[in-house]
Design an enzyme around this catalytic site. Sequence first.
Site, PDB file in Angstrom:
ATOM      1  N   HIS A 163      -5.440  17.854   4.696  1.00  0.00           N
ATOM      2  CA  HIS A 163      -6.882  17.950   4.868  1.00  0.00           C
ATOM      3  C   HIS A 163      -7.619  17.859   3.543  1.00  0.00           C
ATOM      4  O   HIS A 163      -8.627  17.194   3.419  1.00  0.00           O
ATOM      5  CB  HIS A 163      -7.228  19.298   5.523  1.00  0.00           C
ATOM      6  CG  HIS A 163      -7.408  19.185   6.993  1.00  0.00           C
ATOM      7  ND1 HIS A 163      -6.888  20.096   7.863  1.00  0.00           N
ATOM      8  CD2 HIS A 163      -8.057  18.281   7.735  1.00  0.00           C
ATOM      9  CE1 HIS A 163      -7.205  19.743   9.095  1.00  0.00           C
ATOM     10  NE2 HIS A 163      -7.910  18.652   9.039  1.00  0.00           N
ATOM     11  N   GLU A 174       0.085  -2.780  13.654  1.00  0.00           N
ATOM     12  CA  GLU A 174       0.639  -1.664  12.884  1.00  0.00           C
ATOM     13  C   GLU A 174       2.152  -1.643  12.958  1.00  0.00           C
ATOM     14  O   GLU A 174       2.797  -0.876  12.260  1.00  0.00           O
ATOM     15  CB  GLU A 174       0.100  -0.340  13.444  1.00  0.00           C
ATOM     16  CG  GLU A 174      -1.410  -0.233  13.359  1.00  0.00           C
ATOM     17  CD  GLU A 174      -1.917   1.078  13.940  1.00  0.00           C
ATOM     18  OE1 GLU A 174      -2.188   1.992  13.169  1.00  0.00           O
ATOM     19  OE2 GLU A 174      -2.028   1.158  15.180  1.00  0.00           O
ATOM     20  N   ASP A 201       0.149   2.466   8.887  1.00  0.00           N
ATOM     21  CA  ASP A 201       1.333   2.497   9.743  1.00  0.00           C
ATOM     22  C   ASP A 201       2.221   1.283   9.513  1.00  0.00           C
ATOM     23  O   ASP A 201       3.445   1.396   9.511  1.00  0.00           O
ATOM     24  CB  ASP A 201       0.919   2.589  11.220  1.00  0.00           C
ATOM     25  CG  ASP A 201       0.664   4.033  11.620  1.00  0.00           C
ATOM     26  OD1 ASP A 201       1.494   4.891  11.258  1.00  0.00           O
ATOM     27  OD2 ASP A 201      -0.369   4.316  12.241  1.00  0.00           O
ATOM     28  N   CYS A 226      -8.065  -2.384   8.509  1.00  0.00           N
ATOM     29  CA  CYS A 226      -8.769  -1.103   8.543  1.00  0.00           C
ATOM     30  C   CYS A 226      -7.907   0.019   7.987  1.00  0.00           C
ATOM     31  O   CYS A 226      -8.316   1.170   7.971  1.00  0.00           O
ATOM     32  CB  CYS A 226      -9.244  -0.771   9.955  1.00  0.00           C
ATOM     33  SG  CYS A 226      -7.910  -0.613  11.145  1.00  0.00           S
TER      34      CYS A 226
HETATM   35  C1  PEP Z   1      -3.452   2.578   9.964  1.00  0.00           C
HETATM   36  O1  PEP Z   1      -2.357   2.924  10.428  1.00  0.00           O
HETATM   37  O2  PEP Z   1      -3.582   1.893   8.934  1.00  0.00           O
HETATM   38  C2  PEP Z   1      -4.688   2.999  10.636  1.00  0.00           C
HETATM   39  C3  PEP Z   1      -5.856   2.516  10.284  1.00  0.00           C
HETATM   40  O3  PEP Z   1      -4.575   3.955  11.606  1.00  0.00           O
HETATM   41  P1  PEP Z   1      -4.375   5.525  11.273  1.00  0.00           P
HETATM   42  O4  PEP Z   1      -4.416   5.667   9.757  1.00  0.00           O
HETATM   43  O5  PEP Z   1      -5.461   6.231  11.939  1.00  0.00           O
HETATM   44  O6  PEP Z   1      -3.031   5.775  11.832  1.00  0.00           O
HETATM   45 MG    MG Z   2      -2.342   3.809  12.433  1.00  0.00          MG
END
Ligand code: PEP
Ligand code: MG
Length: 827
Positions: free
Chosen positions: A448, A684, A708, A755
Amino acid sequence: MTDKQLLAPLAGWVLPLTAVPDPVFAEGMMGPGVAIDPTGDTLHAPCDARVQTLHAAGHAITLDLGDGVSLLVHIGIDTVRLGGSAFTPLVAPGDSVRAGDALIRFDLDAIVRQAASAVTPVLLVEGAATIAPIAGEGLIAVGAPLARISAATAEGGLADAAAGETLRRDATVLLPHGLHARPAARIVAAVRDSGAEVTLTAGDDSASATSPIALLSLGLAQGRAVTITARGGDAAGAIDAVVALLSAEVDAPPPAVAPPPAAAPSLEPGALPGVPAAPGVAIGRAVWLRPDIPELPTTGEGVTIERARLAEGIAAVTADLAATAGGGQIGGVLAAHRAILDDPDLRGRAEAGIANGMAAAAAMMTAAEAQGAQLRATGNARIAERADDIRDVALRVVHAILGTRAAAVSVPAGAIVLADDLLPSQFAALAAAQVAGFAVVGGGPTSHVAMLAAGLGVPMVVALGDALRVIADGTMLILDADAGAVVADPAPDRIAQAQTVIDRRAAAEAAARAAGDAPAATADGTAIHVYANLGSIADAEAAAAAGAEGCGLLRTEILFLDRAVAPDVAEQAADYRGVVAALPGRPVVIRLLDVGGDKPAPYLAIPPEENPALGLRGIRVSLARPEVLDTQLRAILAVPEIDRVRIMVPMVASVAELIAVRAALDRLRDELGIGPVPLGAMVETPAAAATADLIAAHADFLSIGSNDLTQYVLAMDRGNPAVASGIDGLHPAVLRLIGMTCDGAATRGVPVSVCGGLAADPLAAPILIGLGVRTLSVPPARVPATKALVGRLTLAAVRTHAAAATAAAGAAEVRALARQFAEEISR
Ligand code: PEP
Ligand code: MG
């Protein structure tokens, strides 16, 4: 007492206690006993008894067998979270029951679906008695003989123990975290095996080594002196065992923070290596944060008084949290803390401590440590990090109960704060004090506080290990959170060099912010959209202010992560509507729930998995629980400006998943009379990247979740600090898969965005654009700088650069190339 036979209270499969999938039961911390994996739906009385307590959630009952002997039957594991929904008590405290009487009826299906396990421990929790199984492992019917309870002296153990001379030894607690639940349980087990009667005394307090709770209630911190007395049985052996257990953890210690691999970018000589958690560079003097744990009274003044104190303490902190303003990430942490205070399990443990004679403050702290130990025992770094939040909240309650105040965190502005670990509540005060950076001995890059630091733009390096401890208060430091290093006592020219980097960044940031809402484009005119990643309405407001062209990822699970009950259509719709309204006229990509793996959601209890990252997570959860998908899609379709909404599917591994979601979406659109809504897939998994052309045939857009994708391509857990230094999305293997994704999508004319964290990395963004990515979605604070960076690029240059990067031998080589490229474009 006379011996008693216990009859099976449930139909099911008899198991030894060690098979219960929860260390608190399996290690006998709650007491000895047996377990049954039930096949029926009713709990029956195992013998004549009086109902002593019945948990408010209806899942656990204690039975008074007479002569001070009590039995606990706990239906399932973690079933307190079901909030009573699966249980119908048929008796009340004080009732006398006969063997075989029905006590609690329960919904076995609901427990199997929603709880960690249905296995039901039957435990001897109080009294001078022993319990011995009669039934072997295997099927058992209700009422069949299960176990025998005998007076302890009848076994001879305590009688022997009482004999013989009393031995005594002084020792010191060397355990780094003091005598916590796990070593306490080990001590109880070792003493039980020795047949000796053992007592630990510290100051005026003594505890029998038969009770882990009593041992915990001594509150023995590292360095405390203890006297161990033992008599009877193997008294000398028992003392040796206790001293050994007070000196070192028997269980594997938490994973050591591994040094960065040899291939990591070479750090300057003398720099301390750690793991970057929030980017940036800072110069300042070291200020250590020392933990502020008040002296805790261990013995209570009676159950009624201490219960009232606990309730008042919790109420005071709840009111404080409600009165604390905070949006975005800080708001998320405050919500998480409120959820911890509401957790019936934590309260239940604290109340049990009080019932055992503890003072309210000590009971709360002990409960938090026990719950924290359980989280750490999962071995999942991300879950384990929640233990810090629980401890933080418990400390606030302790201060409220004792009427003390946590020493105000007083750190001069511009200091670099050093800590063993940082607590979220400390962080809020430190952020206000405008500290320059954070260097942490332990911690994880996904904790966090790491999120909070990144959100506020304060650089942070974690996992620096014990080497950080040699740095004294007042030492001049350079914190290079881009490289993940701390340099102590730097030479003047090194300080000047770091200052140049900081000044250049600040100037670039100011200029970028001044550019406002102008859309991003490369210097040679190719539009590159810069969107924002959001987890709340406050984030959406920050993104709009930072000039984000839209939202490329709304992490909907973050909105509801700490909920005990699933959010309904209206609640979800209100949040989605708020986010869309905060970004007027701009597209918003709403990602379907991405729970499971490292993001557990209490309201969707997923049974423990051996490899959670490879288990039920992302879209697999929504497809396994169609009502969850249905509710979320209805909530999204309720957004008034639905024409600006796109829906994104997380963790796609095959075309069939996307087709299934589209079918559900089309069915609901038809029902509600709503036109087409673009549906995209996240890339991912290596599978999705390798089959991007096939997936693109069914998708309106693809978005690469590089966080991921990196963990799955490199086979490194993104939440594990032991491998954190090796997880780099600039590894050529990851870049090649991103290239394959762009190429596959291009065959169908489908746009690709990124993203994941890579999009916000200034060394990575040019390579991503060179590979064919046309949208970068980054944290709101990174929007202006990312737009400015895009404006310095040309397509020809980034394509050449990307080709060189994918041909490099490793992540370190790619980073070296990227640094060189960054220097060239900034000339
Ligand atoms: C990712 O895996 O890059 C992603 C954007 O999803 P999260 O970080 O929420 O798993
Ligand atoms: Mg992810």
